[in-house]
Motif scaffolding. Structure first.
Motif, PDB file in Angstrom:
ATOM      1  N   LYS A 177       0.826  -1.207   0.000  1.00  0.00           N
ATOM      2  CA  LYS A 177       0.000   0.000   0.000  1.00  0.00           C
ATOM      3  C   LYS A 177       0.863   1.261   0.000  1.00  0.00           C
ATOM      4  O   LYS A 177       0.488   2.283  -0.581  1.00  0.00           O
ATOM      5  CB  LYS A 177      -0.911  -0.015   1.229  1.00  0.00           C
ATOM      6  CG  LYS A 177      -2.142   0.807   1.101  1.00  0.00           C
ATOM      7  CD  LYS A 177      -3.086   0.513   2.255  1.00  0.00           C
ATOM      8  CE  LYS A 177      -4.409   1.186   2.023  1.00  0.00           C
ATOM      9  NZ  LYS A 177      -5.351   0.929   3.092  1.00  0.00           N
ATOM     10  N   ALA A 178       2.030   1.196   0.642  1.00  0.00           N
ATOM     11  CA  ALA A 178       2.943   2.338   0.681  1.00  0.00           C
ATOM     12  C   ALA A 178       3.709   2.489  -0.632  1.00  0.00           C
ATOM     13  O   ALA A 178       4.424   3.469  -0.823  1.00  0.00           O
ATOM     14  CB  ALA A 178       3.927   2.185   1.841  1.00  0.00           C
ATOM     15  N   GLY A 179       3.563   1.529  -1.547  1.00  0.00           N
ATOM     16  CA  GLY A 179       4.244   1.603  -2.838  1.00  0.00           C
ATOM     17  C   GLY A 179       5.734   1.336  -2.754  1.00  0.00           C
ATOM     18  O   GLY A 179       6.499   1.801  -3.593  1.00  0.00           O
ATOM     19  N   ILE A 180       6.150   0.573  -1.759  1.00  0.00           N
ATOM     20  CA  ILE A 180       7.571   0.274  -1.571  1.00  0.00           C
ATOM     21  C   ILE A 180       7.919  -0.933  -2.430  1.00  0.00           C
ATOM     22  O   ILE A 180       7.391  -2.025  -2.244  1.00  0.00           O
ATOM     23  CB  ILE A 180       7.889   0.025  -0.089  1.00  0.00           C
ATOM     24  CG1 ILE A 180       7.569   1.297   0.701  1.00  0.00           C
ATOM     25  CG2 ILE A 180       9.336  -0.396   0.099  1.00  0.00           C
ATOM     26  CD1 ILE A 180       7.557   1.125   2.193  1.00  0.00           C
ATOM     27  N   ALA A 181       8.803  -0.718  -3.385  1.00  0.00           N
ATOM     28  CA  ALA A 181       9.126  -1.752  -4.368  1.00  0.00           C
ATOM     29  C   ALA A 181      10.140  -2.771  -3.860  1.00  0.00           C
ATOM     30  O   ALA A 181      10.246  -3.856  -4.420  1.00  0.00           O
ATOM     31  CB  ALA A 181       9.642  -1.101  -5.645  1.00  0.00           C
ATOM     32  N   MET A 182      10.902  -2.420  -2.828  1.00  0.00           N
ATOM     33  CA  MET A 182      11.920  -3.345  -2.330  1.00  0.00           C
ATOM     34  C   MET A 182      11.227  -4.618  -1.821  1.00  0.00           C
ATOM     35  O   MET A 182      10.324  -4.542  -1.000  1.00  0.00           O
ATOM     36  CB  MET A 182      12.734  -2.707  -1.207  1.00  0.00           C
ATOM     37  CG  MET A 182      13.896  -3.569  -0.756  1.00  0.00           C
ATOM     38  SD  MET A 182      14.966  -2.726   0.431  1.00  0.00           S
ATOM     39  CE  MET A 182      15.897  -1.674  -0.673  1.00  0.00           C
ATOM     40  N   PRO A 183      11.650  -5.783  -2.311  1.00  0.00           N
ATOM     41  CA  PRO A 183      10.973  -7.019  -1.916  1.00  0.00           C
ATOM     42  C   PRO A 183      11.209  -7.388  -0.456  1.00  0.00           C
ATOM     43  O   PRO A 183      12.265  -7.109   0.114  1.00  0.00           O
ATOM     44  CB  PRO A 183      11.580  -8.083  -2.831  1.00  0.00           C
ATOM     45  CG  PRO A 183      12.694  -7.456  -3.565  1.00  0.00           C
ATOM     46  CD  PRO A 183      12.693  -5.995  -3.300  1.00  0.00           C
ATOM     47  N   LEU A 184      10.167  -7.995   0.105  1.00  0.00           N
ATOM     48  CA  LEU A 184      10.240  -8.515   1.467  1.00  0.00           C
ATOM     49  C   LEU A 184      10.626  -9.984   1.410  1.00  0.00           C
ATOM     50  O   LEU A 184      10.147 -10.724   0.554  1.00  0.00           O
ATOM     51  CB  LEU A 184       8.890  -8.394   2.174  1.00  0.00           C
ATOM     52  CG  LEU A 184       8.305  -7.000   2.336  1.00  0.00           C
ATOM     53  CD1 LEU A 184       6.941  -7.085   3.012  1.00  0.00           C
ATOM     54  CD2 LEU A 184       9.240  -6.104   3.120  1.00  0.00           C
ATOM     55  N   ARG A 185      11.481 -10.386   2.333  1.00  0.00           N
ATOM     56  CA  ARG A 185      11.834 -11.793   2.509  1.00  0.00           C
ATOM     57  C   ARG A 185      11.426 -12.132   3.940  1.00  0.00           C
ATOM     58  O   ARG A 185      11.731 -11.383   4.860  1.00  0.00           O
ATOM     59  CB  ARG A 185      13.342 -11.952   2.314  1.00  0.00           C
ATOM     60  CG  ARG A 185      13.811 -13.355   2.105  1.00  0.00           C
ATOM     61  CD  ARG A 185      15.255 -13.375   1.631  1.00  0.00           C
ATOM     62  NE  ARG A 185      16.169 -13.195   2.746  1.00  0.00           N
ATOM     63  CZ  ARG A 185      17.358 -12.639   2.666  1.00  0.00           C
ATOM     64  NH1 ARG A 185      17.801 -12.171   1.524  1.00  0.00           N
ATOM     65  NH2 ARG A 185      18.135 -12.538   3.714  1.00  0.00           N
ATOM     66  N   PHE A 186      10.718 -13.240   4.115  1.00  0.00           N
ATOM     67  CA  PHE A 186      10.198 -13.580   5.432  1.00  0.00           C
ATOM     68  C   PHE A 186      10.917 -14.778   6.031  1.00  0.00           C
ATOM     69  O   PHE A 186      11.274 -15.715   5.325  1.00  0.00           O
ATOM     70  CB  PHE A 186       8.699 -13.906   5.355  1.00  0.00           C
ATOM     71  CG  PHE A 186       7.845 -12.704   5.091  1.00  0.00           C
ATOM     72  CD1 PHE A 186       7.457 -11.871   6.125  1.00  0.00           C
ATOM     73  CD2 PHE A 186       7.437 -12.397   3.801  1.00  0.00           C
ATOM     74  CE1 PHE A 186       6.676 -10.748   5.887  1.00  0.00           C
ATOM     75  CE2 PHE A 186       6.647 -11.288   3.547  1.00  0.00           C
ATOM     76  CZ  PHE A 186       6.267 -10.466   4.593  1.00  0.00           C
ATOM     77  N   ALA A 187      11.114 -14.718   7.343  1.00  0.00           N
ATOM     78  CA  ALA A 187      11.558 -15.862   8.135  1.00  0.00           C
ATOM     79  C   ALA A 187      10.548 -15.990   9.268  1.00  0.00           C
ATOM     80  O   ALA A 187      10.147 -14.983   9.861  1.00  0.00           O
ATOM     81  CB  ALA A 187      12.956 -15.642   8.678  1.00  0.00           C
ATOM     82  N   VAL A 188      10.112 -17.212   9.555  1.00  0.00           N
ATOM     83  CA  VAL A 188       9.030 -17.412  10.522  1.00  0.00           C
ATOM     84  C   VAL A 188       9.520 -17.765  11.925  1.00  0.00           C
ATOM     85  O   VAL A 188       8.716 -17.889  12.844  1.00  0.00           O
ATOM     86  CB  VAL A 188       8.008 -18.459  10.020  1.00  0.00           C
ATOM     87  CG1 VAL A 188       7.388 -18.009   8.710  1.00  0.00           C
ATOM     88  CG2 VAL A 188       8.646 -19.821   9.881  1.00  0.00           C
ATOM     89  N   ASN A 189      10.827 -17.924  12.084  1.00  0.00           N
ATOM     90  CA  ASN A 189      11.390 -18.170  13.412  1.00  0.00           C
ATOM     91  C   ASN A 189      12.865 -17.789  13.388  1.00  0.00           C
ATOM     92  O   ASN A 189      13.426 -17.454  12.338  1.00  0.00           O
ATOM     93  CB  ASN A 189      11.175 -19.629  13.846  1.00  0.00           C
ATOM     94  CG  ASN A 189      11.770 -20.630  12.885  1.00  0.00           C
ATOM     95  OD1 ASN A 189      12.918 -20.500  12.463  1.00  0.00           O
ATOM     96  ND2 ASN A 189      10.990 -21.633  12.515  1.00  0.00           N
ATOM     97  N   GLY A 190      13.485 -17.864  14.557  1.00  0.00           N
ATOM     98  CA  GLY A 190      14.877 -17.456  14.666  1.00  0.00           C
ATOM     99  C   GLY A 190      15.834 -18.311  13.872  1.00  0.00           C
ATOM    100  O   GLY A 190      16.778 -17.809  13.263  1.00  0.00           O
TER     101      GLY A 190
END
Length: 145
Positions: A27-40
């Motif tokens: 929604k903020a229009g941020i093009a940098m991709p997100l990479r997710f990790a679900v735990n430490g």
């Protein structure tokens, strides 16, 4: 401007919070991709792979929850800040904890910022816009090599 990676690593175990963050970044229009990790453990494995070149560059910034299953956010933060290259990556604690002891410990371990997750999605959107403007726009990041 950031001189680091081309992704944002989000370490968050709650799927609803991951979805809300992803939606706020879109929604903020941020093009940098997100990479997710679900735990430490997944976060450390991802960062080790990035440092070794298997997954590309280190992230430009890390959004790190504290309350994670297995290896806690504090343990991940301590590992990052002890790493000879990754310690320069800005780590923003993004947590629901307002506990003074958590705040102090995070800064003692080298957190660059401590943010409490907002309850409302429009407040989260504003927070994401400010993270982007400051950490990925105005902030002069250290060279990671």
């Amino acid at each position: 401007m950031t001189d680091g990676g081309t992704t944002i690593l989000v370490v968050e175990d709650n799927p609803d919070d991951r979805d809300l963050l992803a939606r706020a970044f879109r929604k903020a229009g941020i093009a940098m991709p997100l990479r997710f990790a679900v735990n430490g453990e997944e976060a450390v494995a991802s960062l080790e792979g990035a440092h070794g070149g298997a997954l590309g560059a280190s992230p430009a910034v890390i959004l790190l929850d504290l309350k994670l299953p297995g290896r806690s956010g504090f343990e991940v933060l301590e590992w990052i800040k002890a790493h000879p290259v990754l310690r320069r990556v800005p780590v923003i604690i993004l947590t629901s904890s307002r506990e003074s002891i958590d705040l102090k410990r995070a800064y003692d371990l080298g957190a660059n910022s401590y943010l409490v997750k907002p309850a409302r999605s429009d407040d989260l959107l504003r927070m994401v816009e400010q993270i982007h403007a400051y950490w990925l726009g105005l902030n002069q990041a250290a060279t990671l090599s």
